[in-house]
Design an enzyme around this catalytic site. Structure first.
Site, PDB file in Angstrom:
ATOM      1  N   CYS A 142     -13.322   1.783 -13.274  1.00 26.88           N
ATOM      2  CA  CYS A 142     -12.311   0.744 -13.041  1.00 26.88           C
ATOM      3  C   CYS A 142     -12.784  -0.611 -13.586  1.00 26.88           C
ATOM      4  CB  CYS A 142     -11.943   0.696 -11.566  1.00 26.88           C
ATOM      5  SG  CYS A 142     -10.326  -0.093 -11.271  1.00 26.88           S
ATOM      6  N   LYS A 163       1.300  -4.209  -9.675  1.00 29.01           N
ATOM      7  CA  LYS A 163       0.158  -3.323  -9.482  1.00 29.01           C
ATOM      8  C   LYS A 163       0.500  -1.892  -9.883  1.00 29.01           C
ATOM      9  CE  LYS A 163      -3.297  -2.018  -5.990  1.00 29.01           C
ATOM     10  NZ  LYS A 163      -3.745  -2.182  -4.592  1.00 29.01           N
ATOM     11  N   SER A 192      -5.237   2.438  -9.031  1.00 25.34           N
ATOM     12  CA  SER A 192      -5.059   1.261  -8.182  1.00 25.34           C
ATOM     13  C   SER A 192      -5.644   0.058  -8.906  1.00 25.34           C
ATOM     14  CB  SER A 192      -5.746   1.470  -6.826  1.00 25.34           C
ATOM     15  OG  SER A 192      -5.631   0.314  -6.023  1.00 25.34           O
ATOM     16  N   HIS A 235      -9.478   6.402 -10.440  1.00 26.61           N
ATOM     17  CA  HIS A 235     -10.382   6.688  -9.322  1.00 26.61           C
ATOM     18  C   HIS A 235     -10.360   8.152  -8.885  1.00 26.61           C
ATOM     19  CE1 HIS A 235     -11.586   2.532  -8.529  1.00 26.61           C
ATOM     20  NE2 HIS A 235     -10.339   2.193  -8.801  1.00 26.61           N
ATOM     21  N   GLU A 237     -12.816   9.573  -7.733  1.00 25.44           N
ATOM     22  CA  GLU A 237     -13.734   9.669  -6.590  1.00 25.44           C
ATOM     23  C   GLU A 237     -13.048   9.370  -5.257  1.00 25.44           C
ATOM     24  OE1 GLU A 237     -13.760   5.253  -7.314  1.00 25.44           O
ATOM     25  OE2 GLU A 237     -13.537   7.074  -8.512  1.00 25.44           O
ATOM     26  N   ARG A 249      -3.279  -1.785   4.612  1.00 21.79           N
ATOM     27  CA  ARG A 249      -3.954  -3.085   4.698  1.00 21.79           C
ATOM     28  C   ARG A 249      -3.062  -4.198   4.175  1.00 21.79           C
ATOM     29  NH1 ARG A 249      -8.097  -3.390   0.222  1.00 21.79           N
ATOM     30  NH2 ARG A 249      -6.125  -3.772  -0.877  1.00 21.79           N
TER      31      ARG A 249
END
Length: 309
Positions: A142, A163, A192, A235, A237, A249
């Site tokens: 990233c 985003k 993301s 991502h 992972e 969040r």
């Protein structure tokens, strides 16, 4: 073979619960092998979550791996306890005279900042230079991938109008590449980010190869053999709930955030999201570690000598 991590590292308990074999120093020295030395420069704010995600993937390989956790010395993270940092982390300055088979550079929540405005940008440039003499292969994730491309190739990042957030289908564009051994022709991966690296900005160089991309989310995976770097902008992972945690969040803070695409069943945040990328995450990391194992000098002090010559 197992992964060797500190006994008290919180990730150890999670890995043991999942059946990942871990070992301590006493057991490691009994094995007459040279362990692979892999360092993780962890720039993420939730360091314990990132530790678990990455050690899970590294520890699933058949080789003995010795893990070293790194943090920046020019900037002290504020989202993690100093007790955790002092117990489990080294600064890059602490290890700069050592050699590593592999280095993983994580993302960081600073992608909308110009590179030059990042507190530790000068240190990042020194670290990337250091990889050319002291690391056999570097895996950048990233923001870490964007930073490495800026350093080695002077490639910019571009801010997105909104985003890029969700799970997107990607296509393998280099099926013969050993990093993609065993991959399906298409695979899904969490995305993301607020910025992107554009394919048209990449220079014409046969040693710089696009391995996977998406018509919707753009570049995903690029290999740079000239500098022994791998760049992944997304991502693999991530845990199943990582995007959900990010969404909840931001929503709880009243920040503008869309429901991540192709993630929750029926796009309903009340439902549990399935993990549809776990197998490819294990494949990519095991392929990378296998490639490193096959090509790295047996004598660790010889790492970087061929490049220097």
């Amino acid at each position: 073979m197992p992964i060797k991590i500190p006994d008290e590292l919180p990730a150890r308990r999670h890995l043991e619960d999942e059946g990942v074999v871990v070992m301590d120093e006493r057991d490691a020295v009994r094995q007459d092998v040279r362990p692979m030395r892999i360092a993780v420069l962890n720039l993420m704010p939730k360091k314990e979550s990132t530790e678990t995600q990455l050690t899970r993937l590294i520890g699933a390989t058949p080789l003995q791996v010795e893990l070293t956790l790194l943090t920046t010395g020019s900037y002290v993270p504020t989202n993690v306890s100093q007790k955790h940092l002092s117990a489990f982390y080294h600064t890059w300055e602490d290890v700069k005279d050592q050699k590593f088979d592999g280095l993983i550079v994580t993302g960081a929540p600073i992608e909308t900042l110009p590179f030059e405005d990042v507190h530790y940008w000068a240190e990042m440039n020194r670290i990337f230079d250091w990889t050319q003499s002291n690391v056999h292969s570097t895996f950048n994730i990233c923001w870490g991938a964007q930073a490495a491309l800026k350093h080695f190739r002077d490639i910019p990042k571009h801010e997105l109008p909104g985003k890029m957030f969700g799970v997107f289908e990607h296509t393998v564009t280099a099926p013969g590449n050993t990093l993609l051994r065993g991959f399906n022709d298409t695979f899904q991966i969490p995305v993301s980010r607020h910025t992107e690296t554009r394919k048209e900005d990449l220079p014409e160089d046969p040693m710089l190869q696009v391995l996977a991309e998406s018509p919707e989310s753009g570049l995903c995976l690029v290999q740079d053999q000239r500098y022994r770097q791998i760049y992944i902008f997304n991502h693999l992972e991530y845990d199943a709930r990582t995007l959900a945690d990010e969404y909840n969040r931001d929503a709880s803070q009243g920040l503008p955030i869309d429901v991540p695409k192709n993630y929750f069943p029926d796009d309903d945040p009340a439902q549990e999201p399935p993990n549809r990328w776990r197998a490819h995450a294990h494949l990519l990391f095991s392929n990378w570690i296998n490639d490193v194992y096959q090509s790295v000098p047996f004598e660790i002090e010889d790492i970087g000598k061929m490049a220097a010559e």
